[in-house]
Design a protein around this motif. Structure first.
Motif, mmCIF file in Angstrom:
data_model
loop_
_atom_site.group_PDB
_atom_site.id
_atom_site.type_symbol
_atom_site.label_atom_id
_atom_site.label_comp_id
_atom_site.label_asym_id
_atom_site.label_seq_id
_atom_site.Cartn_x
_atom_site.Cartn_y
_atom_site.Cartn_z
ATOM 1 N N GLU A 177 0.836 -1.204 0.000
ATOM 2 C CA GLU A 177 0.000 0.000 0.000
ATOM 3 C C GLU A 177 0.872 1.257 0.000
ATOM 4 O O GLU A 177 2.002 1.238 0.478
ATOM 5 N N ASP A 178 0.328 2.335 -0.530
ATOM 6 C CA ASP A 178 1.034 3.618 -0.506
ATOM 7 C C ASP A 178 1.180 4.112 0.934
ATOM 8 O O ASP A 178 0.330 3.851 1.783
ATOM 9 N N ILE A 179 2.253 4.834 1.184
ATOM 10 C CA ILE A 179 2.475 5.473 2.475
ATOM 11 C C ILE A 179 2.009 6.913 2.319
ATOM 12 O O ILE A 179 2.397 7.604 1.378
ATOM 13 N N ILE A 180 1.173 7.372 3.231
ATOM 14 C CA ILE A 180 0.607 8.720 3.161
ATOM 15 C C ILE A 180 1.291 9.591 4.215
ATOM 16 O O ILE A 180 1.261 9.277 5.395
ATOM 17 N N ALA A 181 1.918 10.675 3.784
ATOM 18 C CA ALA A 181 2.548 11.643 4.690
ATOM 19 C C ALA A 181 1.732 12.928 4.642
ATOM 20 O O ALA A 181 1.443 13.434 3.561
ATOM 21 N N GLU A 182 1.387 13.446 5.820
ATOM 22 C CA GLU A 182 0.535 14.627 5.886
ATOM 23 C C GLU A 182 1.144 15.681 6.802
ATOM 24 O O GLU A 182 1.474 15.396 7.941
ATOM 25 N N GLY A 183 1.282 16.880 6.284
ATOM 26 C CA GLY A 183 1.738 18.011 7.081
ATOM 27 C C GLY A 183 3.246 18.164 7.133
ATOM 28 O O GLY A 183 3.944 17.282 7.599
ATOM 29 N N ASN A 184 3.749 19.287 6.639
ATOM 30 C CA ASN A 184 5.178 19.625 6.691
ATOM 31 C C ASN A 184 6.083 18.474 6.253
ATOM 32 O O ASN A 184 6.984 18.060 6.965
#
Length: 192
Positions: free
Chosen positions: A148-155
């Motif tokens: 699965e894709d890794i989701i990075a959120e914020g800065n």
């Protein structure tokens, strides 16, 4: 005729008073039932959650498939709530494996692990470093499994040593770590 008018007025007043008394009694019963029900619900919920929550120190969680380790994480503290199957984690580190070798390591101040979906969410001072030295720093990172894709959120800050630094609001990184899509206002620095 005047007596009839007076009698009719008194009848209207009597009905108005009677209606007011009935309305007041219904309103009082409604309030009282809410108080009783609220107290009853709190007792049931307190008993339900108290019996299905566990505080854990020095927690190690590992996922394997076909005898191969997929990932592991270690947390100083964890609170497990059986009701929703989520473990709240504090001060955690971990590894993601591929062919029984470490592919990436991560750390964060806080996180969650969902025992049903096997999803890990890291937040507060998140950093993930791959074996080739590529690092991801972000406010929040979602890892849902090897493919699965890794989701990075914020800065988000992705750095490939001696090649490039890319910064943006959010990013989606492929599970195989070969490509990423950075979103929001971005900034890129290339090493020359």
């Amino acid at each position: 005729m005047a007596v009839k008018k007076i009698f009719k007025s008194l009848t209207h007043i009597l009905y108005a008073v009677l209606f007011g008394v009935i309305a007041l009694a219904c309103f009082g019963a409604f309030i009282y039932s809410g108080v009783i029900t609220k107290s009853f619900k709190h007792k049931i919920l307190d008993q339900t959650y108290a019996s299905k929550e566990a505080n854990i120190e020095n927690l190690l969680v590992t996922e394997t498939k076909d005898g191969q380790k997929l990932w592991e994480l270690f947390a100083d503290k964890g609170i497990y709530a059986e009701v929703n199957g989520i473990v709240l984690l504090e001060s955690l580190i971990g590894n993601i494996y591929e062919d029984n070798k470490v592919k990436a390591s991560f750390k964060a101040d806080k996180g969650t692990y969902n025992s049903e979906t096997k999803q890990i969410i890291l937040y507060d001072n998140v950093i993930m470093v791959y074996v080739d030295g590529t690092s991801i720093k972000t406010d929040r990172l979602k890892y849902s499994g090897k493919h699965e894709d890794i989701i990075a959120e914020g800065n988000v800050k992705i750095e490939k040593p001696n090649e490039v630094i890319v910064m943006g609001s959010n990013a989606v990184l492929s599970g195989d770590h070969k490509k990423f899509d950075i979103k929001g206002r971005t900034e890129t620095h290339f090493y020359l």
